[in-house]
Motif scaffolding. Structure first.
Motif, PDB file in Angstrom:
ATOM      1  N   PRO A 151      -6.518  -1.379   1.548  1.00  0.00           N
ATOM      2  CA  PRO A 151      -7.132  -2.829   1.336  1.00  0.00           C
ATOM      3  C   PRO A 151      -6.249  -3.766   1.051  1.00  0.00           C
ATOM      4  N   ALA A 161      -4.093  -3.619  -2.429  1.00  0.00           N
ATOM      5  CA  ALA A 161      -3.955  -2.085  -3.144  1.00  0.00           C
ATOM      6  C   ALA A 161      -2.601  -1.690  -2.722  1.00  0.00           C
ATOM      7  N   TRP A 172      -3.839   5.401  -2.186  1.00  0.00           N
ATOM      8  CA  TRP A 172      -3.496   4.018  -2.671  1.00  0.00           C
ATOM      9  C   TRP A 172      -4.232   3.873  -3.926  1.00  0.00           C
ATOM     10  N   ARG A 173      -3.685   2.735  -4.647  1.00  0.00           N
ATOM     11  CA  ARG A 173      -4.257   2.432  -5.985  1.00  0.00           C
ATOM     12  C   ARG A 173      -4.934   1.073  -5.692  1.00  0.00           C
ATOM     13  N   GLU A 174      -6.115   1.119  -6.014  1.00  0.00           N
ATOM     14  CA  GLU A 174      -7.041  -0.103  -5.605  1.00  0.00           C
ATOM     15  C   GLU A 174      -6.683  -1.185  -6.543  1.00  0.00           C
ATOM     16  N   SER A 175      -6.737  -2.521  -6.273  1.00  0.00           N
ATOM     17  CA  SER A 175      -6.455  -3.731  -7.122  1.00  0.00           C
ATOM     18  C   SER A 175      -7.485  -3.672  -8.466  1.00  0.00           C
ATOM     19  N   ARG A 176      -8.559  -2.932  -8.204  1.00  0.00           N
ATOM     20  CA  ARG A 176      -9.537  -2.641  -9.467  1.00  0.00           C
ATOM     21  C   ARG A 176      -9.220  -1.702 -10.163  1.00  0.00           C
ATOM     22  N   TYR A 190     -15.025   8.124   1.214  1.00  0.00           N
ATOM     23  CA  TYR A 190     -14.809   7.582   0.136  1.00  0.00           C
ATOM     24  C   TYR A 190     -15.558   6.268  -0.192  1.00  0.00           C
ATOM     25  N   LYS A 191     -16.079   5.525   1.070  1.00  0.00           N
ATOM     26  CA  LYS A 191     -17.042   4.474   1.050  1.00  0.00           C
ATOM     27  C   LYS A 191     -18.301   4.913   0.431  1.00  0.00           C
TER      28      LYS A 191
END
Length: 240
Positions: free
Chosen positions: A171, A174, A186-190, A209-210
């Motif tokens: 995303p 990320a 990946w590391r989410e921006s959240r 995952y979703k």
């Protein structure tokens, strides 16, 4: 004056010595610059600096040694060929590896091509590849069957393919990550990290995952880690 073989031999030695001296010292036979073809990221100055053969006579150069020196200094060259010609021609033909991704680990970044070969970043590099993997550990060892004799391969071809496959799903905002325990993700921006292991069954893993995210959001839970490495046994953690 009687001419004998000793006198003739002496004259020949003197003549050849004079000839060699002139061949060795005449500017006509001294190399002023090499010619390099096939460069994309680097330039001729980089190769000239490594060889450092300016003003040397063409007769003193060894094409094989020059080829080895260039190959050792520039791992981004997948092929090197050196040809010498009179009076002072040095022609170097190279094939450069194209950087496909960056692997960043412990403050060091290397570029990697489609075949998994690594080479350093250069100051003259423009922007480099868009894909960057932030790794906390070294990548998996390359299978012995895949390693070519005399080559230094950093990633397996399957690993490169997995990175490309997963990077296409990352995303916006990320960061692509890797560690030896959980594999790629990946590391989410959240804030949380999600791991997929490798690229096998990636579409199914993404759907799982979703579904996990939807459930956690509904329950007001913010995870620290979500793992779908094993699609039939996913889990999440609230703390790392």
């Amino acid at each position: 004056i009687q001419f004998g073989w000793r006198l003739v031999s002496g004259l020949m030695v003197v003549s050849l010595s004079i000839l060699l001296y002139y061949l060795w010292t005449l500017p006509t036979f001294q190399v002023s610059e090499i010619q390099v073809s096939g460069l994309t990221r680097l330039n001729m100055r980089d190769v000239n600096t490594v060889l450092n053969i300016n003003n040397q006579p063409i007769f003193a150069l060894d094409a094989d040694k020059m080829k080895q020196k260039i190959s050792n200094a520039f791992p981004e060259f997948s092929k090197v060929d050196v040809k010498l010609g009179l009076p002072n021609v040095v022609q170097v033909d190279v094939v450069e590896r194209l950087p496909l991704l960056k692997w960043h680990q412990e403050g060091r970044t290397v570029l990697v091509d489609a075949n998994g070969f690594s080479f350093p970043e250069r100051e003259l590099e423009e922007s480099g590849p868009a894909i960057t993997v932030e790794a906390t550990s070294a990548p998996p060892a390359v299978p012995v069957a895949e390693i070519k004799e005399g080559s230094m391969q950093y990633l397996s071809v399957d690993m490169v393919s997995a990175i490309l496959s997963i990077s296409a799903q990352v995303p916006q905002g990320a960061t692509l990550i890797y560690d030896s325990q959980h594999g790629l993700g990946w590391r989410e921006s959240r804030g949380w990290a999600v791991y997929f292991g490798d690229a096998r069954d990636i579409d199914m893993k993404l759907n799982v995952y979703k579904a996990i995210l939807k459930k956690l959001k509904k329950e007001g839970i913010t995870p620290a880690l979500i793992s779908v490495e094993y699609v039939h046994a996913p889990y999440y953690r609230l703390e790392q």
